[in-house]
Design an enzyme around this catalytic site. Structure first.
Site, PDB file in Angstrom:
ATOM      1  N   ASP A 168      -6.652  -1.991   1.968  1.00 35.13           N
ATOM      2  CA  ASP A 168      -7.179  -0.995   2.862  1.00 35.13           C
ATOM      3  C   ASP A 168      -7.894  -1.874   4.302  1.00 35.13           C
ATOM      4  O   ASP A 168      -8.657  -2.653   3.777  1.00 35.13           O
ATOM      5  CB  ASP A 168      -8.445   0.000   2.287  1.00 35.13           C
ATOM      6  CG  ASP A 168      -8.480   0.965   3.326  1.00 35.13           C
ATOM      7  OD1 ASP A 168      -8.023   1.578   4.022  1.00 35.13           O
ATOM      8  OD2 ASP A 168     -10.048   1.371   3.048  1.00 35.13           O
TER       9      ASP A 168
ATOM     10  N   ASP B 247      -9.488  -1.025   7.637  1.00 34.13           N
ATOM     11  CA  ASP B 247     -10.129   0.167   8.436  1.00 34.13           C
ATOM     12  C   ASP B 247     -10.768  -0.482   9.568  1.00 34.13           C
ATOM     13  O   ASP B 247     -11.734  -1.574   9.823  1.00 34.13           O
ATOM     14  CB  ASP B 247     -11.211   0.869   7.508  1.00 34.13           C
ATOM     15  CG  ASP B 247     -10.804   1.574   6.633  1.00 34.13           C
ATOM     16  OD1 ASP B 247      -9.628   1.968   6.736  1.00 34.13           O
ATOM     17  OD2 ASP B 247     -11.563   1.854   5.497  1.00 34.13           O
TER      18      ASP B 247
ATOM     19  N   ARG C  94       0.800  -1.372   0.048  1.00 34.63           N
ATOM     20  CA  ARG C  94       0.085  -0.008   0.128  1.00 34.63           C
ATOM     21  C   ARG C  94       0.983   1.299  -0.026  1.00 34.63           C
ATOM     22  O   ARG C  94       1.674   1.292   0.800  1.00 34.63           O
ATOM     23  CB  ARG C  94      -0.941   0.158   1.260  1.00 34.63           C
ATOM     24  CG  ARG C  94      -1.639   1.376   1.688  1.00 34.63           C
ATOM     25  CD  ARG C  94      -3.011   1.400   0.579  1.00 34.63           C
ATOM     26  NE  ARG C  94      -3.800   2.740   1.007  1.00 34.63           N
ATOM     27  CZ  ARG C  94      -4.689   2.824   1.680  1.00 34.63           C
ATOM     28  NH1 ARG C  94      -4.898   1.788   2.387  1.00 34.63           N
ATOM     29  NH2 ARG C  94      -5.285   3.922   1.933  1.00 34.63           N
TER      30      ARG C  94
HETATM   31  N1  PH2 Z   1     -12.813   2.421  -0.041  1.00 37.22           N
HETATM   32  C1  PH2 Z   1     -12.660   3.605  -0.011  1.00 37.22           C
HETATM   33  C2  PH2 Z   1     -13.396   4.549  -0.923  1.00 37.22           C
HETATM   34  N2  PH2 Z   1     -14.180   3.869  -1.955  1.00 37.22           N
HETATM   35  N3  PH2 Z   1     -15.260   1.825  -2.747  1.00 37.22           N
HETATM   36  C3  PH2 Z   1     -15.475   0.535  -2.477  1.00 37.22           C
HETATM   37  N4  PH2 Z   1     -16.247  -0.014  -3.486  1.00 37.22           N
HETATM   38  N5  PH2 Z   1     -14.729  -0.199  -1.656  1.00 37.22           N
HETATM   39  C4  PH2 Z   1     -13.827   0.453  -0.834  1.00 37.22           C
HETATM   40  O1  PH2 Z   1     -13.413  -0.492   0.158  1.00 37.22           O
HETATM   41  C5  PH2 Z   1     -13.513   1.785  -0.956  1.00 37.22           C
HETATM   42  C6  PH2 Z   1     -14.508   2.652  -1.796  1.00 37.22           C
HETATM   43  C7  PH2 Z   1     -11.849   4.558   0.885  1.00 37.22           C
HETATM   44  O2  PH2 Z   1     -11.144   3.738   1.828  1.00 37.22           O
HETATM   45 MG    MG Z   2     -11.358   2.800   3.605  1.00 38.14          MG
HETATM   46 MG    MG Z   3      -8.013   2.949   5.422  1.00 40.56          MG
END
Ligand code: PH2
Ligand code: MG
Ligand code: MG
Length: 173
Positions: A99, A101, A87
């Protein structure tokens, strides 16, 4: 022990682990440490980027973990795994290999922000944008149908019903 819900997302390949789905599998395998165990993992979903753009579709999932870590230590652990998977952080919402979170940390409500060097960065809790995102709410409902938003008390059914239209999401087999 605290129960924590994590959101996982990927829309770029990793040269070693492969496609986004494999990246999420590798991230799940990298999560356990002496202070953290993975309790359950949702089905994986293919989801259009939010906001809609010409980025590749994502693979998203949610997992439940049990941990002794503080929110800032957990955040540092997650950022270490993101970095390990290639990343690079530059622009918000750009395409990414991985990502991770923190969505909900045991129901804690925290304003977050920077604190002293010992505590590191404290995440905003619950995740400030989770309630508007189908790619978080659907897999979270699979794992924890009775979950309620820690700050508002809203149910997953109510949050999903209130989603803005047009977020495309498909459950993977
Ligand atoms: N994460 C984001 C922004 N947009 N869209 C999808 N479909 N899935 C994500 O994990 C995602 C996103 C910011 O972390
Ligand atoms: Mg995110
Ligand atoms: Mg994040």
């Amino acid at each position: 022990m605290t129960i924590v819900y994590l959101g996982l997302g990927s829309n770029l390949d990793n040269p070693v682990f492969g496609a986004p789905r494999q990246v999420l599998e590798a991230a799940l395998a990298a999560l356990p440490t002496p202070g953290l165990s993975v309790r359950s993992v949702s089905p994986f979903y293919e989801t259009a980027p939010v906001p809609l753009s010409d980025q590749p579709w994502y693979v998203n999932a949610v997992c439940a973990v049990e941990t002794h870590m503080s929110p800032s230590h957990l955040l540092a652990h997650l950022q270490g795994i993101e970095a390990q998977m290639g990343r690079k952080r530059a622009i918000r919402n750009e395409a990414r290999v991985l990502d991770l979170d923190i969505l909900d940390f045991g129901g804690l409500v925290l304003a977050g922000g920077e604190v002293g060097p010992a505590a590191g960065i404290v995440p905003v809790l619950p995740h400030p944008r989770m309630a508007e995102r189908a790619f978080v709410l659907y897999p979270l409902r699979d794992l924890a149908p009775d979950w309620r938003h820690p700050a508002t008390g809203a149910t997953l059914g109510a949050l999903i019903a209130a989603l803005p239209p047009g977020q495309m999401i498909r459950r993977l087999g």
